[in-house]
Design a protein around this motif. Structure first.
Motif, mmCIF file in Angstrom:
data_model
loop_
_atom_site.group_PDB
_atom_site.id
_atom_site.type_symbol
_atom_site.label_atom_id
_atom_site.label_comp_id
_atom_site.label_asym_id
_atom_site.label_seq_id
_atom_site.Cartn_x
_atom_site.Cartn_y
_atom_site.Cartn_z
ATOM 1 N N GLY A 21 9.308 34.576 32.598
ATOM 2 C CA GLY A 21 8.319 33.913 31.749
ATOM 3 C C GLY A 21 7.042 34.689 31.498
ATOM 4 O O GLY A 21 6.192 34.233 30.754
ATOM 5 N N VAL A 22 6.903 35.880 32.096
ATOM 6 C CA VAL A 22 5.712 36.689 31.839
ATOM 7 C C VAL A 22 5.947 37.444 30.529
ATOM 8 O O VAL A 22 6.893 38.215 30.403
ATOM 9 C CB VAL A 22 5.430 37.680 32.987
ATOM 10 N N SER A 23 5.093 37.190 29.546
ATOM 11 C CA SER A 23 5.264 37.886 28.277
ATOM 12 C C SER A 23 4.097 38.831 28.031
ATOM 13 O O SER A 23 2.989 38.623 28.525
ATOM 14 C CB SER A 23 5.422 36.898 27.124
ATOM 15 N N VAL A 24 4.408 39.883 27.295
ATOM 16 C CA VAL A 24 3.425 40.874 26.883
ATOM 17 C C VAL A 24 3.626 41.116 25.394
ATOM 18 O O VAL A 24 4.609 40.672 24.806
ATOM 19 C CB VAL A 24 3.557 42.195 27.681
ATOM 20 N N SER A 33 3.439 43.352 15.421
ATOM 21 C CA SER A 33 3.165 42.946 16.789
ATOM 22 C C SER A 33 4.153 41.848 17.174
ATOM 23 O O SER A 33 4.323 40.883 16.432
ATOM 24 C CB SER A 33 1.733 42.443 16.918
ATOM 25 N N VAL A 34 4.810 42.015 18.336
ATOM 26 C CA VAL A 34 5.806 41.048 18.795
ATOM 27 C C VAL A 34 5.580 40.746 20.268
ATOM 28 O O VAL A 34 5.103 41.589 21.021
ATOM 29 C CB VAL A 34 7.249 41.557 18.583
ATOM 30 N N PHE A 35 5.922 39.526 20.657
ATOM 31 C CA PHE A 35 5.907 39.163 22.069
ATOM 32 C C PHE A 35 7.283 39.437 22.656
ATOM 33 O O PHE A 35 8.300 39.159 22.027
ATOM 34 C CB PHE A 35 5.538 37.695 22.263
ATOM 35 N N VAL A 36 7.281 40.008 23.858
ATOM 36 C CA VAL A 36 8.507 40.303 24.587
ATOM 37 C C VAL A 36 8.319 39.828 26.022
ATOM 38 O O VAL A 36 7.194 39.636 26.481
ATOM 39 C CB VAL A 36 8.837 41.818 24.559
ATOM 40 N N CYS A 47 10.005 47.725 31.732
ATOM 41 C CA CYS A 47 11.199 47.309 31.005
ATOM 42 C C CYS A 47 10.878 45.949 30.403
ATOM 43 O O CYS A 47 10.406 45.048 31.108
ATOM 44 C CB CYS A 47 12.407 47.204 31.925
ATOM 45 N N VAL A 48 11.086 45.818 29.100
ATOM 46 C CA VAL A 48 10.849 44.553 28.416
ATOM 47 C C VAL A 48 12.138 44.126 27.741
ATOM 48 O O VAL A 48 13.033 44.941 27.497
ATOM 49 C CB VAL A 48 9.701 44.666 27.380
ATOM 50 N N LEU A 49 12.231 42.823 27.451
ATOM 51 C CA LEU A 49 13.388 42.339 26.730
ATOM 52 C C LEU A 49 12.970 41.302 25.711
ATOM 53 O O LEU A 49 11.949 40.641 25.851
ATOM 54 C CB LEU A 49 14.454 41.776 27.678
ATOM 55 N N ARG A 50 13.783 41.229 24.687
ATOM 56 C CA ARG A 50 13.552 40.257 23.624
ATOM 57 C C ARG A 50 14.894 39.668 23.231
ATOM 58 O O ARG A 50 15.888 40.387 23.124
ATOM 59 C CB ARG A 50 12.902 40.922 22.422
ATOM 60 N N THR A 108 -0.661 44.183 40.150
ATOM 61 C CA THR A 108 -0.575 43.064 41.097
ATOM 62 C C THR A 108 -0.623 41.714 40.382
ATOM 63 O O THR A 108 0.142 40.817 40.709
ATOM 64 C CB THR A 108 -1.714 43.162 42.142
ATOM 65 N N ARG A 109 -1.486 41.576 39.390
ATOM 66 C CA ARG A 109 -1.573 40.313 38.645
ATOM 67 C C ARG A 109 -0.292 40.025 37.858
ATOM 68 O O ARG A 109 0.111 38.887 37.731
ATOM 69 C CB ARG A 109 -2.769 40.324 37.704
ATOM 70 N N LEU A 110 0.348 41.062 37.335
ATOM 71 C CA LEU A 110 1.575 40.863 36.552
ATOM 72 C C LEU A 110 2.744 40.404 37.405
ATOM 73 O O LEU A 110 3.579 39.637 36.944
ATOM 74 C CB LEU A 110 1.956 42.159 35.824
ATOM 75 N N VAL A 111 2.832 40.892 38.633
ATOM 76 C CA VAL A 111 3.996 40.569 39.456
ATOM 77 C C VAL A 111 3.742 39.416 40.410
ATOM 78 O O VAL A 111 4.646 38.997 41.123
ATOM 79 C CB VAL A 111 4.493 41.805 40.251
ATOM 80 N N ALA A 112 2.535 38.875 40.425
ATOM 81 C CA ALA A 112 2.196 37.764 41.342
ATOM 82 C C ALA A 112 2.772 36.455 40.845
ATOM 83 O O ALA A 112 2.996 36.232 39.713
ATOM 84 C CB ALA A 112 0.701 37.641 41.478
#
Length: 112
Positions: A21-24, A33-36, A47-50, A108-112
């Motif tokens: 559920g973490v999107s960038v 511009s797209v959210f993944v 690694c991102v996925l869409r 750290t904030r992204l993986v918490a």
């Protein structure tokens, strides 16, 4: 035969799996511009996925942007597309950050 989407041997830094559920945001070479969804991240890449397709090719330069709305901060990194894998349902993209690395506190904030 199952294909490993994340060959650990090619990485210079440890990757960290990210909670679902973490999107960038990615700004593609087309300026779209797209959210993944962020699948894993390290100081040197991600690694991102869409779901569905994504208009990227190997060697494209894209902008990776992660926001922390609670803290009012964002991290923006130029990135190179290293690989693209289409599974029919999802598109996975391997990125390496150019000229910078993800700061440890942002990681750290992204993986918490």
């Amino acid at each position: 035969m199952s294909q490993d989407l994340h060959p650990e041997g090619k990485r210079a830094s440890t990757r960290h799996h990210v909670p679902v559920g973490v999107s960038v945001s990615l700004t593609l070479a087309t300026k779209q511009s797209v959210f993944v969804n962020l699948r894993d991240v390290s100081e040197q890449g991600a690694c991102v996925l869409r779901q569905g397709s994504l208009d990227v090719q190997e060697d494209d330069t894209v902008i990776f942007e992660a926001r922390n709305y609670d803290a009012g901060s964002k991290v923006t990194l130029r990135s190179k597309v290293r690989w693209v894998r289409n599974t029919g349902f999802n598109t996975y993209v391997g990125l390496s950050f150019l000229n910078a690395s993800l700061p440890q506190d942002a990681l750290t904030r992204l993986v918490a």
